[in-house]
Design a protein around this motif. Structure first.
Motif, PDB file in Angstrom:
ATOM      1  N   UNK A 157       0.721  -1.380  -0.118  1.00 19.01           N
ATOM      2  CA  UNK A 157       0.053  -0.252   0.142  1.00 19.01           C
ATOM      3  C   UNK A 157       0.722   1.195  -0.096  1.00 19.01           C
ATOM      4  N   UNK A 158       0.704   2.359   0.655  1.00 23.84           N
ATOM      5  CA  UNK A 158       1.255   3.743   0.538  1.00 23.84           C
ATOM      6  C   UNK A 158       0.454   4.140  -0.583  1.00 23.84           C
ATOM      7  N   UNK A 159       1.521   5.076  -1.476  1.00 25.75           N
ATOM      8  CA  UNK A 159       1.127   5.048  -2.841  1.00 25.75           C
ATOM      9  C   UNK A 159       0.690   4.264  -3.095  1.00 25.75           C
ATOM     10  N   UNK A 160       0.290   4.239  -4.327  1.00 26.68           N
ATOM     11  CA  UNK A 160      -0.424   3.269  -4.864  1.00 26.68           C
ATOM     12  C   UNK A 160       0.457   3.185  -6.790  1.00 26.68           C
ATOM     13  N   UNK A 161       1.157   2.040  -6.980  1.00 26.95           N
ATOM     14  CA  UNK A 161       1.907   2.022  -8.581  1.00 26.95           C
ATOM     15  C   UNK A 161       1.138   2.568  -9.468  1.00 26.95           C
ATOM     16  N   UNK A 162       1.512   3.603 -10.549  1.00 24.78           N
ATOM     17  CA  UNK A 162       0.145   3.155 -11.997  1.00 24.78           C
ATOM     18  C   UNK A 162       0.963   2.367 -12.729  1.00 24.78           C
ATOM     19  N   UNK A 163      -0.047   2.302 -13.180  1.00 26.05           N
ATOM     20  CA  UNK A 163      -0.111   1.254 -14.941  1.00 26.05           C
ATOM     21  C   UNK A 163       0.954   2.861 -15.509  1.00 26.05           C
ATOM     22  N   UNK A 164       1.865   1.393 -16.255  1.00 25.72           N
ATOM     23  CA  UNK A 164       2.964   2.078 -16.404  1.00 25.72           C
ATOM     24  C   UNK A 164       2.877   2.941 -18.450  1.00 25.72           C
ATOM     25  N   UNK A 165       2.611   2.471 -18.295  1.00 25.17           N
ATOM     26  CA  UNK A 165       1.687   3.454 -19.834  1.00 25.17           C
ATOM     27  C   UNK A 165       1.205   4.912 -19.522  1.00 25.17           C
ATOM     28  N   UNK A 166       0.683   5.170 -18.233  1.00 24.45           N
ATOM     29  CA  UNK A 166      -0.283   5.796 -17.205  1.00 24.45           C
ATOM     30  C   UNK A 166       1.276   6.292 -16.835  1.00 24.45           C
ATOM     31  N   UNK A 167       2.185   6.817 -17.289  1.00 24.97           N
ATOM     32  CA  UNK A 167       3.566   7.095 -16.599  1.00 24.97           C
ATOM     33  C   UNK A 167       4.069   8.235 -17.343  1.00 24.97           C
ATOM     34  N   UNK A 168       4.583   9.663 -17.208  1.00 24.48           N
ATOM     35  CA  UNK A 168       4.762  10.620 -18.060  1.00 24.48           C
ATOM     36  C   UNK A 168       5.716   9.722 -18.777  1.00 24.48           C
ATOM     37  N   UNK A 169       6.217  10.954 -20.010  1.00 25.99           N
ATOM     38  CA  UNK A 169       7.390  10.438 -20.021  1.00 25.99           C
ATOM     39  C   UNK A 169       9.035  10.332 -19.104  1.00 25.99           C
ATOM     40  N   UNK A 170       9.313  11.674 -18.484  1.00 30.23           N
ATOM     41  CA  UNK A 170      10.569  11.205 -17.642  1.00 30.23           C
ATOM     42  C   UNK A 170      10.831   9.908 -17.024  1.00 30.23           C
ATOM     43  N   UNK A 171       8.847   9.982 -16.304  1.00 26.58           N
ATOM     44  CA  UNK A 171       8.883   8.965 -15.337  1.00 26.58           C
ATOM     45  C   UNK A 171       9.339   7.552 -16.248  1.00 26.58           C
ATOM     46  N   UNK A 172       8.459   7.110 -17.413  1.00 26.72           N
ATOM     47  CA  UNK A 172       8.610   6.204 -18.197  1.00 26.72           C
ATOM     48  C   UNK A 172       9.877   5.901 -18.178  1.00 26.72           C
ATOM     49  N   UNK A 173      11.163   6.985 -18.686  1.00 25.98           N
ATOM     50  CA  UNK A 173      12.519   6.764 -18.506  1.00 25.98           C
ATOM     51  C   UNK A 173      12.976   6.077 -18.079  1.00 25.98           C
ATOM     52  N   UNK A 174      12.693   6.884 -16.636  1.00 25.33           N
ATOM     53  CA  UNK A 174      13.697   6.282 -15.511  1.00 25.33           C
ATOM     54  C   UNK A 174      12.825   4.532 -15.014  1.00 25.33           C
ATOM     55  N   UNK A 175      11.536   4.482 -15.032  1.00 23.26           N
ATOM     56  CA  UNK A 175      11.040   2.758 -15.567  1.00 23.26           C
ATOM     57  C   UNK A 175      11.925   2.501 -16.015  1.00 23.26           C
ATOM     58  N   UNK A 176      11.828   2.239 -17.430  1.00 22.42           N
ATOM     59  CA  UNK A 176      12.263   1.385 -18.226  1.00 22.42           C
ATOM     60  C   UNK A 176      13.775   1.263 -17.869  1.00 22.42           C
ATOM     61  N   UNK A 177      13.959   2.443 -17.241  1.00 20.41           N
ATOM     62  CA  UNK A 177      16.080   1.787 -17.205  1.00 20.41           C
ATOM     63  C   UNK A 177      15.850   0.646 -15.968  1.00 20.41           C
ATOM     64  N   UNK A 178      15.165   1.090 -14.851  1.00 19.95           N
ATOM     65  CA  UNK A 178      15.951   0.391 -13.738  1.00 19.95           C
ATOM     66  C   UNK A 178      14.796  -0.904 -14.640  1.00 19.95           C
ATOM     67  N   UNK A 179      13.694  -1.462 -14.910  1.00 22.06           N
ATOM     68  CA  UNK A 179      13.053  -2.407 -15.919  1.00 22.06           C
ATOM     69  C   UNK A 179      14.334  -3.424 -16.789  1.00 22.06           C
ATOM     70  N   UNK A 180      15.295  -2.544 -16.951  1.00 25.44           N
ATOM     71  CA  UNK A 180      16.190  -3.493 -18.361  1.00 25.44           C
ATOM     72  C   UNK A 180      17.142  -3.717 -17.385  1.00 25.44           C
ATOM     73  N   UNK A 181      17.517  -2.834 -16.041  1.00 26.55           N
ATOM     74  CA  UNK A 181      18.655  -3.478 -15.249  1.00 26.55           C
ATOM     75  C   UNK A 181      18.268  -5.032 -14.621  1.00 26.55           C
TER      76      UNK A 181
END
Ligand SMILES: Nc1ncnc2c1ncn2[C@@H]1O[C@H](COP(=O)(O)OP(=O)(O)OP(=O)(O)O)[C@@H](O)[C@H]1O
Length: 270
Positions: A157-181
């Motif tokens: 719980x706490x702050x909930x996750x967003x569906x990845x498609x709902x992340x904005x450009x900057x957020x998605x970039x950070x998310x993709x980097x960690x995901x790739x790693x």
């Protein structure tokens, strides 16, 4: 005693702190009138100034609908007023925008307070550099969201996750980097350690990204590889993490330093 009950309390006089009583007798009505007049001076002046500002900005349709108010002590030229207030009359569009915005805000609050996002929520807000835009979720995304929410139920719980498609450009970039790693790691590769700094002003969506990343780790059954820490307890609780000093086994007020046992534990853990 004719006229005794007809004590006269002038509202203006009451503001000035004087009560006239033609008989000099205090009645219940006198007290009620005085109490009703106990509006703090600052509040009254605030109302007067607000009305005056609205009048100068042309918010009232005509002078008839504008209550008569005392003039402002600061006098401003008409042209100055226009630039100072920069106000125009609201139209139907503005009203619609206001209603939409209110609905979105309400929905976001509900999202924050529920373990998962309501799939039937329709439009959703994207936040980017302080501005917000509205995007519609298509049917394909809704199905993907369904699967995603089943996962969300099993996580934190706490702050909930967003569906990845709902992340904005900057957020998605950070998310993709960690995901790739993580993907690299799970494929048995040995990528160099990821040292990434995700920074931004308060409220720009860092915690959301962290929670979305958390979701990804869980979807890959790799939750144990993730350790979340923050400097303060409040921030740590928002991301369902721990404080940095707890993770580093640093205790307060211990001058003797870390015991060799704790050191060994820490080394083993990391
Ligand atoms: N992509 C997004 N879609 C919808 N809402 C978002 C998105 N990103 C952030 N938000 C919302 O914006 C608000 C602020 O987000 P968040 O708490 O993640 O910001 P933050 O940068 O971690 O803030 P702080 O530094 O103050 O802790 C929250 O209500 C969050 O739900």
């Amino acid at each position: 005693m004719e006229g005794c009950a007809e004590d006269v309390v002038s509202r203006d006089d009451a503001f000035a702190g004087t009560v006239e009583s033609n008989a000099g007798i205090l009645t219940e009505q006198t007290v009620l009138d005085v109490l009703a007049a106990q509006i703090p001076y600052a509040e009254q002046m605030h109302a007067v100034h607000a009305l005056e500002a609205a009048k100068y900005a042309g918010i009232f349709v005509d002078n008839m609908s504008c209550p008569q108010v005392a003039p402002l002590t600061i006098s401003l030229a008409q042209s100055d007023n226009a630039s100072l207030f920069n106000i125009r009359r609201a139209d139907a569009n503005d009203l619609q925008n206001l209603i939409t915005w209110k609905e979105l805000m309400l929905r976001d609050v509900q999202d924050q307070n529920s373990p998962h996002v309501d799939c039937a929520q329709g439009p959703s807000v994207r936040v980017n550099d302080g501005a917000a835009t509205v995007t519609l979720i298509d049917e394909g995304e809704v199905c993907a969201l369904d699967a995603w929410h089943m996962l969300a139920d099993t996580t934190e719980s706490g702050i909930s996750a967003a569906h990845p498609s709902m992340l904005n450009e900057d957020q998605a970039q950070a998310y993709n980097i960690v995901m790739w790693h993580l993907d690299q790691k799970l494929c048995g590769q040995s990528p160099p350690p990821l040292r990434m700094l995700l920074h931004g002003e308060g409220g720009t969506g860092k915690s959301r990204v962290i929670q979305t990343i958390t979701q990804y780790f869980h979807s890959k059954a790799a939750g144990l590889l993730l350790l979340k820490a923050a400097y303060t307890g409040v921030t740590a609780s928002l991301i369902d993490g721990k404080t940095t000093h707890t993770i580093a086994m640093i205790t307060r007020g211990d001058d003797r330093g870390m015991s060799s046992q704790s050191k060994a534990k820490l080394q083993q853990f990391w």
